[in-house]
Design an enzyme around this catalytic site. Structure first.
Site, PDB file in Angstrom:
ATOM      1  N   SER A 294      51.723  10.991  89.781  1.00 59.63           N
ATOM      2  CA  SER A 294      52.285  12.320  90.043  1.00 59.63           C
ATOM      3  C   SER A 294      51.472  13.231  90.945  1.00 59.63           C
ATOM      4  O   SER A 294      51.923  14.330  91.259  1.00 59.63           O
ATOM      5  CB  SER A 294      52.543  13.045  88.711  1.00 59.63           C
ATOM      6  OG  SER A 294      53.671  12.510  88.075  1.00 59.63           O
TER       7      SER A 294
ATOM      8  N   LYS B 270      53.131  14.767  93.933  1.00 57.30           N
ATOM      9  CA  LYS B 270      53.870  16.033  93.927  1.00 57.30           C
ATOM     10  C   LYS B 270      53.168  17.144  94.698  1.00 57.30           C
ATOM     11  O   LYS B 270      53.767  18.180  94.980  1.00 57.30           O
ATOM     12  CB  LYS B 270      54.153  16.447  92.485  1.00 57.30           C
ATOM     13  CG  LYS B 270      55.168  15.518  91.822  1.00 57.30           C
ATOM     14  CD  LYS B 270      55.195  15.648  90.317  1.00 57.30           C
ATOM     15  CE  LYS B 270      56.169  14.616  89.721  1.00 57.30           C
ATOM     16  NZ  LYS B 270      56.018  14.456  88.279  1.00 57.30           N
TER      17      LYS B 270
ATOM     18  N   SER C 167      54.802  18.872  85.911  1.00 55.20           N
ATOM     19  CA  SER C 167      55.020  17.571  86.540  1.00 55.20           C
ATOM     20  C   SER C 167      56.444  17.064  86.341  1.00 55.20           C
ATOM     21  O   SER C 167      56.668  15.876  86.097  1.00 55.20           O
ATOM     22  CB  SER C 167      54.015  16.542  85.998  1.00 55.20           C
ATOM     23  OG  SER C 167      53.829  15.489  86.901  1.00 55.20           O
TER      24      SER C 167
END
Length: 389
Positions: free
Chosen positions: A60, A63, A115
């Site tokens: 993640s 991102k 997230s």
């Protein structure tokens, strides 16, 4: 007598060892990660690295790219309608509902703090037109930043593609770029965010998953990540005494402690050292240039104490006309360069100007370059989306 001499000799020997090898007491930090990097933000200097150029799964922390593209899109105040596809995205979630309307700005906060994979898909669909279109934008931005060993295939970092990867170094470059954006800095450092929820009397409350904001007093932001294949990934930033550091770890079972140790070692071992100051260059003695040549900006660089003596500088100026001075309309822009070297490595190549006379100031040049890049990006994204459809 012998028994009293031996301990004394031992003390003397130990003292001499530490005097001759002072760096032994400042050993590099121990890190559990498969790959890691510690970078100083303004200069991009790598202070510590381990397998920092090895392509790996990143989960993640992907991102960060999704967030900066959304922020730079100019659509932060748009209202986004959540699709069925976005709402059903697996993994960590904001629990968005199909048909729900929510500001893009709130989606970016949910993306970075919680997230949310559903948020990532909603952002990609709105900003890029489709997941494929947005992935194309991500890779264009990666190329622009200089991320040479990175490939993005989705906006969230889930292991949906075999060829979705980056490196610790490339992710540090991305964070360096993103942290120059004030909106991104604010989002990244936010501990709690409230978002109104359509059709409900209560707001969503998102608390940042990045525990570094609580565990480390100098922390300024970052992004967590985890998938079964990537394991724990973490990007974090910190600031102390005018030095801003970026730490990235990939596949790290002890990332919180490792990041704290990296920061403490970096702040203790290095010092931001001003090597040239904006304004007139006083060291120039040439009659035609004395008091008239200036640097456009201040340049500082992170140095170990012993490296200060290894710094050297030189100046290269255009040869003056026979008259000994420049006519205003004929002044070269820039009139020369200021070079700074650390041993055999060039760390700065800075333009010098004559009495402040520049055709395009550095900040204006940067603005124009950004504008041209934006136009090029819009053209190529539109072209790619037409091809995909």
């Amino acid at each position: 007598m012998k028994q009293t001499i031996k301990p004394l000799l031992l003390v003397v020997i130990c003292t001499l060892i530490f005097a001759v090898f002072p760096q032994q007491a400042k050993a590099e930090p121990g890190v559990s990660a498969k790959a890691a990097v510690l970078m100083e933000q303004s200069s991009g200097r790598v202070l510590y690295g381990r397998n920092e150029h090895r392509p790996m799964r990143i989960a993640s922390i992907t991102k960060i790219m999704t967030a900066i593209i959304a922020i730079e899109s100019g659509k932060m105040h748009d209202t986004v309608t959540i699709t069925e596809h976005a709402a059903r995205t697996e993994g960590s979630s904001l629990y968005l509902k199909p048909g729900e309307k929510i500001p893009l700005e709130d989606l970016v906060y949910g993306l970075m703090l919680r997230s949310g994979n559903d948020s990532a898909v909603a952002i990609a669909e709105h900003v890029g037109g489709s997941l494929e279109g947005f992935s194309y934008m991500m890779n264009q931005k990666a190329e622009e930043i200089g991320m040479k060993h990175t490939r993005f295939r989705n906006p969230h970092g889930l292991d949906t593609h075999e060829d979705h990867y980056s490196t610790a170094y490339d992710m540090a470059l991305l964070t360096k770029y993103a942290m120059n954006n004030d909106t991104f800095k604010d989002v990244s450092s936010t501990k709690v965010y409230r978002s109104e929820q359509t059709g409900e009397k209560w707001d969503r409350v998102w608390r940042n998953k990045n525990k570094m904001l609580k565990l480390y007093s100098n922390s300024t932001g970052g992004k967590t990540g985890y998938t079964k294949r990537a394991k724990r990934t973490l990007v974090s930033t910190a600031e102390k005494d005018g030095m801003e550091l970026i730490a990235v770890t990939l596949n790290d079972p002890d990332d919180w402690e490792d990041h704290r140790n990296l920061f403490e070692w970096g702040f203790h071992s290095f010092k931001m050292t001003e090597l040239i100051k904006e304004g007139k260059i006083s060291s120039i003695k040439d009659k035609g240039y004395k008091g008239k040549v200036e640097a456009a900006r201040t340049f500082s660089y992170p140095l170990l104490k012993e490296e200060i003596k290894q710094i050297s500088s030189s100046i290269d100026l255009y040869k003056l006309p026979k008259s000994g001075k420049w006519e205003e309309e004929k002044v070269p822009k820039p009139v020369g360069r200021y070079f700074i070297d650390l041993k055999d490595t060039r760390i700065a190549d800075l333009p010098l100007y004559y009495d402040g006379k520049t055709l395009i100031k550095p900040d204006q040049e940067s603005l124009w370059s950004s504008f041209k890049n934006m136009l090029n990006k819009l053209f190529f994204v539109a072209k790619e989306q037409n091809r995909l459809w």
